[in-house]
Design a protein around this motif. Structure first.
Motif, mmCIF file in Angstrom:
data_model
loop_
_atom_site.group_PDB
_atom_site.id
_atom_site.type_symbol
_atom_site.label_atom_id
_atom_site.label_comp_id
_atom_site.label_asym_id
_atom_site.label_seq_id
_atom_site.Cartn_x
_atom_site.Cartn_y
_atom_site.Cartn_z
ATOM 1 N N PHE A 192 -15.720 1.762 -3.989
ATOM 2 C CA PHE A 192 -14.380 2.086 -4.798
ATOM 3 C C PHE A 192 -14.496 1.029 -5.991
ATOM 4 C CE2 PHE A 192 -9.791 3.257 -3.145
ATOM 5 C CZ PHE A 192 -9.382 2.908 -4.377
ATOM 6 N N ALA A 193 -14.493 1.963 -7.144
ATOM 7 C CA ALA A 193 -14.378 1.254 -8.414
ATOM 8 C C ALA A 193 -13.295 0.792 -8.716
ATOM 9 C CB ALA A 193 -14.791 2.437 -9.544
ATOM 10 N N GLU A 194 -13.205 -0.563 -9.433
ATOM 11 C CA GLU A 194 -11.935 -1.150 -9.910
ATOM 12 C C GLU A 194 -12.007 -1.079 -11.388
ATOM 13 O OE1 GLU A 194 -9.088 -2.268 -8.584
ATOM 14 O OE2 GLU A 194 -9.298 -1.640 -6.625
ATOM 15 N N GLY A 195 -11.563 -2.496 -11.720
ATOM 16 C CA GLY A 195 -11.470 -3.023 -13.344
ATOM 17 C C GLY A 195 -12.636 -2.727 -14.010
ATOM 18 N N SER A 196 -12.586 -2.708 -15.360
ATOM 19 C CA SER A 196 -14.001 -2.563 -16.105
ATOM 20 C C SER A 196 -13.391 -3.286 -17.719
ATOM 21 C CB SER A 196 -14.608 -1.247 -16.322
ATOM 22 O OG SER A 196 -13.446 -0.300 -16.856
ATOM 23 N N THR A 197 -14.658 -3.485 -18.098
ATOM 24 C CA THR A 197 -14.396 -4.398 -19.609
ATOM 25 C C THR A 197 -15.619 -4.279 -20.284
ATOM 26 O OG1 THR A 197 -13.386 -6.168 -20.723
ATOM 27 C CG2 THR A 197 -14.943 -6.603 -19.236
ATOM 28 N N LEU A 198 -15.622 -4.208 -21.528
ATOM 29 C CA LEU A 198 -16.651 -3.898 -22.487
ATOM 30 C C LEU A 198 -17.099 -5.435 -23.061
ATOM 31 C CD1 LEU A 198 -18.824 -2.186 -24.321
ATOM 32 C CD2 LEU A 198 -16.961 -2.271 -26.203
ATOM 33 N N VAL A 199 -18.398 -5.934 -22.956
ATOM 34 C CA VAL A 199 -18.818 -7.196 -23.370
ATOM 35 C C VAL A 199 -20.052 -6.988 -24.294
ATOM 36 C CG1 VAL A 199 -19.525 -9.301 -22.543
ATOM 37 C CG2 VAL A 199 -17.917 -8.397 -21.192
ATOM 38 N N THR A 239 -10.832 -7.962 -17.531
ATOM 39 C CA THR A 239 -10.812 -8.011 -19.101
ATOM 40 C C THR A 239 -11.548 -9.254 -19.648
ATOM 41 O OG1 THR A 239 -9.435 -7.836 -20.857
ATOM 42 C CG2 THR A 239 -8.772 -9.488 -19.386
ATOM 43 N N TYR A 240 -11.829 -9.239 -21.091
ATOM 44 C CA TYR A 240 -12.653 -10.274 -21.668
ATOM 45 C C TYR A 240 -11.752 -10.798 -22.593
ATOM 46 C CZ TYR A 240 -16.842 -11.788 -23.986
ATOM 47 O OH TYR A 240 -17.780 -12.443 -24.590
ATOM 48 N N ASP A 241 -11.944 -12.041 -23.002
ATOM 49 C CA ASP A 241 -11.257 -12.632 -24.066
ATOM 50 C C ASP A 241 -12.200 -13.093 -25.158
ATOM 51 O OD1 ASP A 241 -12.562 -14.901 -22.977
ATOM 52 O OD2 ASP A 241 -10.874 -16.007 -22.593
ATOM 53 N N GLY A 242 -13.267 -12.714 -25.163
ATOM 54 C CA GLY A 242 -14.118 -12.739 -26.276
ATOM 55 C C GLY A 242 -15.293 -14.030 -25.853
ATOM 56 N N LYS A 247 -10.463 -12.018 -14.252
ATOM 57 C CA LYS A 247 -10.664 -11.286 -13.178
ATOM 58 C C LYS A 247 -9.549 -11.577 -12.072
ATOM 59 C CE LYS A 247 -13.658 -10.394 -8.951
ATOM 60 N NZ LYS A 247 -12.684 -11.218 -8.128
ATOM 61 N N SER A 248 -8.837 -10.323 -11.624
ATOM 62 C CA SER A 248 -7.625 -10.347 -10.644
ATOM 63 C C SER A 248 -8.128 -9.946 -9.237
ATOM 64 C CB SER A 248 -6.444 -9.582 -10.968
ATOM 65 O OG SER A 248 -6.743 -8.353 -11.207
ATOM 66 N N ASP A 249 -7.483 -10.353 -8.113
ATOM 67 C CA ASP A 249 -7.860 -10.083 -7.068
ATOM 68 C C ASP A 249 -6.884 -9.595 -6.085
ATOM 69 O OD1 ASP A 249 -6.657 -12.371 -6.088
ATOM 70 O OD2 ASP A 249 -8.608 -13.383 -5.851
ATOM 71 N N ASN A 281 -2.807 -6.680 -11.063
ATOM 72 C CA ASN A 281 -3.719 -5.885 -10.995
ATOM 73 C C ASN A 281 -4.573 -5.471 -12.330
ATOM 74 O OD1 ASN A 281 -5.199 -3.475 -9.750
ATOM 75 N ND2 ASN A 281 -3.264 -2.091 -9.508
ATOM 76 N N GLU A 282 -4.316 -4.348 -12.841
ATOM 77 C CA GLU A 282 -5.121 -4.085 -14.067
ATOM 78 C C GLU A 282 -4.866 -5.181 -15.273
ATOM 79 O OE1 GLU A 282 -7.368 -2.745 -17.170
ATOM 80 O OE2 GLU A 282 -5.137 -2.144 -17.453
ATOM 81 N N LEU A 283 -5.764 -5.634 -16.028
ATOM 82 C CA LEU A 283 -5.709 -6.622 -16.941
ATOM 83 C C LEU A 283 -5.930 -6.486 -18.422
ATOM 84 C CD1 LEU A 283 -7.191 -9.744 -15.196
ATOM 85 C CD2 LEU A 283 -4.748 -9.124 -15.018
ATOM 86 N N GLU A 284 -5.320 -7.016 -19.322
ATOM 87 C CA GLU A 284 -5.763 -6.636 -20.803
ATOM 88 C C GLU A 284 -5.506 -7.943 -21.607
ATOM 89 O OE1 GLU A 284 -7.099 -3.928 -23.898
ATOM 90 O OE2 GLU A 284 -7.394 -4.261 -21.977
ATOM 91 N N TYR A 285 -6.368 -8.490 -22.434
ATOM 92 C CA TYR A 285 -6.288 -9.759 -22.984
ATOM 93 C C TYR A 285 -5.772 -9.170 -24.556
ATOM 94 C CZ TYR A 285 -7.246 -14.335 -24.749
ATOM 95 O OH TYR A 285 -7.095 -15.588 -25.560
ATOM 96 N N ILE A 286 -4.469 -9.535 -24.847
ATOM 97 C CA ILE A 286 -4.003 -9.247 -26.321
ATOM 98 C C ILE A 286 -3.354 -10.671 -26.964
ATOM 99 C CG2 ILE A 286 -2.064 -7.637 -27.149
ATOM 100 C CD1 ILE A 286 -2.239 -6.083 -24.601
ATOM 101 N N GLU A 287 -4.078 -10.711 -27.970
ATOM 102 C CA GLU A 287 -3.915 -11.769 -28.871
ATOM 103 C C GLU A 287 -3.359 -12.948 -28.140
ATOM 104 O OE1 GLU A 287 -0.643 -9.629 -31.288
ATOM 105 O OE2 GLU A 287 -2.146 -9.068 -32.352
#
Length: 365
Positions: A192-199, A239-242, A247-249, A281-287
């Motif tokens: 069951f796929a969940e969150g993803s991010t580009l690194v 998500t990725y902060d650089g 990660k949330s659970d 749930n879904e995460l995003e790192y913004i500024e």
């Protein structure tokens, strides 16, 4: 995911939290009840499980026997030394700079010959009332109604999207204007796929209950490897902060993972001024802030990654008009940020639309 299963996870973590509190109580009680000695200390202040707002001072006082020969008391918070006081003097612990949630206070009592350690737990919640925001829709784009959106990011003019459900999970690059998949792979039906991010040139994707994440080549979507979860039981948002992965659970906890080997290194617990906020749930790192969907609600929480305090709530109620809903339309989930164009996008599980929005303070015209 099904709400009943997710609520079970939340209950599990609350049981773990209760067990943690009971450990603190047991440690104090065991010290007090040592039959061979009559000078074993305990805590007079604070009370077990007492709640404080972040920034408040915690007054700590050790309850020493009347004829005690204690020379000094050393204090620690979560195992880190914070100071020493003589005898029965009240010690003050500042909470500014600490993270929210359960904090363990320890006192090492020295009578010159022997040392005793007593512990107690306190709870830190946010002392700030979150600001309330709503939204203004700037643009509307199509979204695949078969996409049970779990992860959403914007990179170089297209979306990275991972979609869930057993048997139909996918990882894909999606065109902004059309909502159609430019590249796509189907995930093995047992996951069951969940969150993803580009690194860098890799995509990392979580799975729900399989205790494992996947690593893919960002261009070909070829699987490169896997990584385990060391401490968290489930995978939800990523998500990725650089530097680090976040990660949330499904609880109120956000884990920080090493950006190279993907190991869980630390965490924050998320609170507002009323208490802990679960089902992140879904995460995003913004500024410099963490934006998190709160599962089964129309709210996004904006979180300080330093301490877990919720600074803002964004209410997206009504963003998908009734005329655009279908029988399979599910809950709000999916936040993407265009760092170059300063554009914020949101969608939901099997939504027919994806929205570019501006944030508007609640109550403003």
């Amino acid at each position: 995911m099904h709400s009943g299963q997710r609520n079970t996870l939340v209950k599990y973590y609350k049981m773990i939290t209760l067990a943690y509190l009971l450990v603190g109580i047991t440690l104090v009680t065991s010290c007090r009840n040592e039959g061979s000695r009559n000078d074993v200390p305990g805590f007079k202040l604070p009370e077990q499980g007492q709640t404080y707002g972040l920034g408040e001072e915690v007054k700590v006082e050790v309850d020493l026997p009347a004829e005690s020969k204690i020379t000094n008391v050393s204090y620690l918070v979560d195992g880190k030394p914070v100071g020493t006081k003589a005898g029965k003097d009240v010690f003050t612990i500042p909470t500014t700079g600490l993270s929210l949630g359960y904090r363990l206070i320890s006192a090492i009592v020295d009578n010159g010959k022997e040392k005793d350690t007593v512990t107690i737990n306190i709870v830190l919640k946010s002392s700030t009332k979150p600001a309330k925001f709503t939204y203004k829709v700037l643009n509307v784009f199509p979204h695949d109604t078969s996409s049970y959106t779990q992860g959403l990011e914007y990179h170089n003019g297209k979306f990275l999207e991972s979609t869930g459900e057993y048997g139909t999970s996918t990882l894909r690059w999606v065109a902004l204007e059309s909502g159609k998949a430019l590249q796509r792979i189907d995930i093995d039906k047992k996951y069951f796929a969940e969150g993803s991010t580009l690194v860098g040139d890799k995509i990392l994707m979580l799975t729900w209950k399989e205790n494992m994440g996947f690593v893919y080549d960002s261009k070909s979507l070829k699987e490169l490897g896997t990584f385990p979860y060391q401490n968290s039981r489930e995978g939800w948002g990523l998500t990725y902060d650089g530097q680090r992965l976040l990660k949330s659970d499904g609880t109120n906890r956000i884990w920080f993972l090493n950006g190279t080997d993907y190991k869980e290194e630390s965490y924050i617990d998320v609170y507002d001024n009323n208490g802990q906020v679960d089902q992140l749930n879904e995460l995003e790192y913004i500024e410099g802030k963490i934006y998190a969907n709160i599962y089964q609600t129309d709210k996004i929480a904006v979180i300080d990654p330093k301490n877990g305090s919720i600074e803002r709530y964004i209410d997206l109620t009504g963003i998908l008009p009734a005329k655009d809903k279908y029988p399979n339309t599910d809950v709000l989930n999916g936040i993407a940020w265009d760092a170059i164009g300063k554009r914020l996008f949101v969608t939901g599980k099997k939504f027919s639309k994806l929205f570019q929005i501006d944030l508007v303070p609640a109550g403003s015209k």
